[in-house]
Every structure is written in C-alpha cells, then in structure tokens.
Scaffold this motif. Structure first.
Motif, mmCIF file in Angstrom:
data_model
loop_
_atom_site.group_PDB
_atom_site.id
_atom_site.type_symbol
_atom_site.label_atom_id
_atom_site.label_comp_id
_atom_site.label_asym_id
_atom_site.label_seq_id
_atom_site.Cartn_x
_atom_site.Cartn_y
_atom_site.Cartn_z
ATOM 1 N N PHE A 8 -4.162 0.726 -16.001
ATOM 2 C CA PHE A 8 -3.811 -0.352 -15.333
ATOM 3 C C PHE A 8 -4.805 -0.694 -14.431
ATOM 4 C CE2 PHE A 8 -1.597 -2.893 -12.169
ATOM 5 C CZ PHE A 8 -1.142 -3.919 -12.794
ATOM 6 N N SER A 9 -5.372 -1.920 -14.118
ATOM 7 C CA SER A 9 -6.322 -2.404 -13.167
ATOM 8 C C SER A 9 -5.764 -3.024 -12.053
ATOM 9 C CB SER A 9 -7.268 -3.315 -13.770
ATOM 10 O OG SER A 9 -8.088 -3.944 -12.603
ATOM 11 N N TRP A 10 -5.733 -2.483 -10.714
ATOM 12 C CA TRP A 10 -4.940 -2.970 -9.682
ATOM 13 C C TRP A 10 -5.703 -4.320 -9.059
ATOM 14 C CZ3 TRP A 10 -0.275 -1.254 -8.711
ATOM 15 C CH2 TRP A 10 0.234 0.205 -8.951
ATOM 16 N N HIS A 37 -4.730 -6.813 -12.115
ATOM 17 C CA HIS A 37 -3.418 -6.878 -12.589
ATOM 18 C C HIS A 37 -3.001 -7.056 -13.988
ATOM 19 C CE1 HIS A 37 0.615 -8.072 -10.571
ATOM 20 N NE2 HIS A 37 0.869 -7.739 -11.790
ATOM 21 N N THR A 42 -2.048 5.439 -16.527
ATOM 22 C CA THR A 42 -1.871 5.301 -15.288
ATOM 23 C C THR A 42 -0.421 5.511 -14.955
ATOM 24 O OG1 THR A 42 -3.487 3.276 -15.166
ATOM 25 C CG2 THR A 42 -1.803 3.535 -13.434
ATOM 26 N N SER A 52 3.812 6.975 -11.597
ATOM 27 C CA SER A 52 2.519 6.621 -10.681
ATOM 28 C C SER A 52 2.518 7.753 -9.469
ATOM 29 C CB SER A 52 2.615 5.250 -10.235
ATOM 30 O OG SER A 52 2.427 4.368 -11.390
ATOM 31 N N ALA A 72 5.027 -2.350 -5.911
ATOM 32 C CA ALA A 72 3.561 -2.755 -5.195
ATOM 33 C C ALA A 72 3.212 -2.044 -3.849
ATOM 34 C CB ALA A 72 3.489 -4.338 -4.985
ATOM 35 N N ASN A 95 2.663 1.720 -4.433
ATOM 36 C CA ASN A 95 1.712 2.133 -5.432
ATOM 37 C C ASN A 95 0.479 1.577 -5.551
ATOM 38 O OD1 ASN A 95 3.419 4.174 -7.256
ATOM 39 N ND2 ASN A 95 4.611 2.675 -7.087
ATOM 40 N N CYS A 96 0.198 0.149 -5.138
ATOM 41 C CA CYS A 96 -1.022 -0.301 -4.909
ATOM 42 C C CYS A 96 -1.921 0.128 -3.837
ATOM 43 C CB CYS A 96 -0.702 -1.926 -5.081
ATOM 44 S SG CYS A 96 -2.198 -2.762 -4.746
ATOM 45 N N LEU A 151 -5.458 -3.862 -1.524
ATOM 46 C CA LEU A 151 -5.381 -4.775 -2.614
ATOM 47 C C LEU A 151 -3.850 -5.188 -2.644
ATOM 48 C CD1 LEU A 151 -7.209 -2.693 -5.598
ATOM 49 C CD2 LEU A 151 -8.293 -4.739 -4.257
ATOM 50 N N VAL A 152 -3.118 -4.907 -1.586
ATOM 51 C CA VAL A 152 -1.771 -5.181 -1.758
ATOM 52 C C VAL A 152 -1.534 -6.766 -1.333
ATOM 53 C CG1 VAL A 152 0.383 -5.240 -0.579
ATOM 54 C CG2 VAL A 152 -0.786 -3.127 -1.090
ATOM 55 N N PHE A 171 -2.691 -8.321 -4.902
ATOM 56 C CA PHE A 171 -1.770 -7.938 -5.957
ATOM 57 C C PHE A 171 -0.403 -8.668 -5.983
ATOM 58 C CE2 PHE A 171 1.230 -4.674 -7.948
ATOM 59 C CZ PHE A 171 0.475 -4.540 -9.150
#
Length: 280
Positions: A132-134, A137, A158, A194, A252, A255-256, A260-261, A264
């Motif tokens: 997965f790419s944060w 998305h 991931t 995760s 989010a 884990n993000c 980037l939150v 995201f």
C-alpha cells in the motif's frame, strides 16, 4: 499448539462447510474454537451435536468480528496456544492449507502469514496480497505485479485480512489483541497486521496455502447490492459499513505516517463518500 478461531453469526451452511474442510486437513494437529455470537439459526446446538471436537464460546449478539475474534483468542491463549489462526466461517480451506501455513511458520517463526485466496466458484485467484502507498492511497496487487513463476512461497505485504491469518502468540504479548474498542468490525485486521509489522514482526502472503472464499458474501458487497439512502448511511456510519468514516479515521491516525495524515484523510473521506454509488 495451533488454535483456529472462527467467529460466527448464523449462516450455518457456511460454518458447516468450513468445519468439514478443517476435518479433511492433511495436518490435523490443531484445535478449533468457534465464537457463536448469539446465532438464531441453531448454530450453537448443531455445533455441539455434530462437531464435538470444536470448543464453543457463546457471545451476546453484540461482539461483531473484532470482539468475537478476541474472545476466541483469549480462550486459546489461556489453553497455552503458541499460534493463532483467525478464520471466517464463509471460507473453505484446501486440504493442505494448515500444513502449508505451518511449513512456512516454522521457517519464519515471528511472521504473520496469510493465504492466497481463490474464488470458491471459479477457483480463480482473487487476493494475493497488497503493498500500500500512503502517498497515493492506492494498493499494488501482487497478483498483478508478480510473474506466474514468482507466485509461490512468501512475499512481504503491508497488511493482511483476518479471514485466514496465522499469528504467533508472541505478537499478542507485544501489541495486545485486535482493537475492538475503536475498530469493532472492519479494518481491525488491517490495523493489527500493520501495527505488528511496525513492531518488527514480518507480514507475508503465503502463495503456497490456498483458501476458497465467497467474495459476494462480504458485508460490503451485500450493502452495495441494493443501493439506497439507508444503505448509504449504513455504509458510512454502521458498524458493518465498509466505508465507516469513524473507523477509517482511527485506522489512519494509528497507521498513516504523520506528515501524510491530512492528505490521506481527505483522500479517504472523498473515496468513501462517493464510492458507494460509483462502484459497480
């Protein structure tokens, strides 16, 4: 000892097929705990009558997936389990499923493992893990990116779903159980795997172990089958809603990566607010 935990609510036909597939395993050295969360179709009685080897834990009808799985895990750990495998009732395990999972578990004793999933009707692979790419998305499906020759053995991912997830007991000692308070149904499995990965436990998809699944039976698919305003509300706010905004926010924030939150969250909210009607 391996303990297999299966949370159920009604749908006896699926539960029976799942348990029958476990009876046919080439490596039967495991025990099964079924958490029956207040079924009204006679599941509890049938379990005790037809499957005496299965331990039944009764729920009150309000456990949902996460608390149901946790109830079974607590029981298994109290019995001295060294590995836990969470399994949904609407799956059928290939005869060598447990053998193939334990084969790699012995070689990667700290890893969390998930199986390759096949459509129960067509036997076509439908889930083989994601990276997965944060930032964007978006997940990258390993089924699409791996060549046929490479679709064997273990591959890092991931996160993993909980419908066939093998977990060493040491993971629970390190990070606790699934987050039933903040993620009572969906995303608890992705969150758990995760968190475990960030704590140093490898997370792999195991292409050598196969699990037959019924994708059309998922709660998300059933909600979308007949689109309505009520269904839209349940999608965004219901405990079983695949687009539950509260659950997504908790996932989010946990884990993000922090920088980037904001992006995201905005991306995720937009996808959930529009996706219910856009998806086919």
């Amino acid at each position: 000892m391996l303990y297999i935990i299966i949370p159920v609510f009604n749908r006896w036909a699926f539960t029976r097929a799942c348990l029958d597939s476990l009876r046919q395993q080439t490596m039967p050295d495991f025990r099964v705990i079924v958490v029956d969360d207040g079924s009204t179709d006679g599941t509890g009685e049938r379990l005790r009558q037809d499957y005496p080897e299965v331990e039944v834990v009764d729920g009150n009808g309000q456990l949902y997936w996460t608390a149901g799985v946790n109830a079974g895990i607590r029981q298994a750990l109290a019995h001295g389990a060294d590995r836990i495998l969470t399994l949904n009732n609407d799956v059928v395990a290939a005869p060598d499923f447990v053998e193939r999972m334990l084969y790699w578990a012995k070689r990667q004793p700290t890893a969390l493992l998930g199986p390759l999933e096949l459509d129960a009707h067509s036997r076509r692979p439908i889930f083989g893990g994601e990276v997965f790419s944060w930032v964007t998305h978006t997940p990258r499906s390993l089924l699409d990116s791996l060549s046929p020759d490479d679709q064997q053995g273990l591959h890092p991912v991931t996160y993993l779903p909980g419908r066939g997830l093998l977990i060493p007991a040491a993971v629970f000692a390190a990070i606790g159980l699934f987050d039933e308070k903040r993620l009572p149904h969906y995303l608890a499995d992705y969150d758990f795997t995760s968190v475990a990965r960030r704590k140093g436990f490898p997370v792999y998809i195991n292409y050598d172990a196969h699990l037959l699944t019924y994708p059309e039976e998922s709660g998300q698919e059933q909600t979308r089958r007949q689109r309505s305003l009520r269904g839209y509300y349940q999608h965004l706010f219901g405990i079983r809603g695949g687009g539950n905004l509260r659950n997504f926010t908790h996932f989010a924030l946990k884990n993000c990566p922090a920088p980037l939150v904001p992006l995201f969250l905005l991306n995720g909210y937009a996808r959930r607010l529009t996706g219910y009607f856009l998806r086919g």
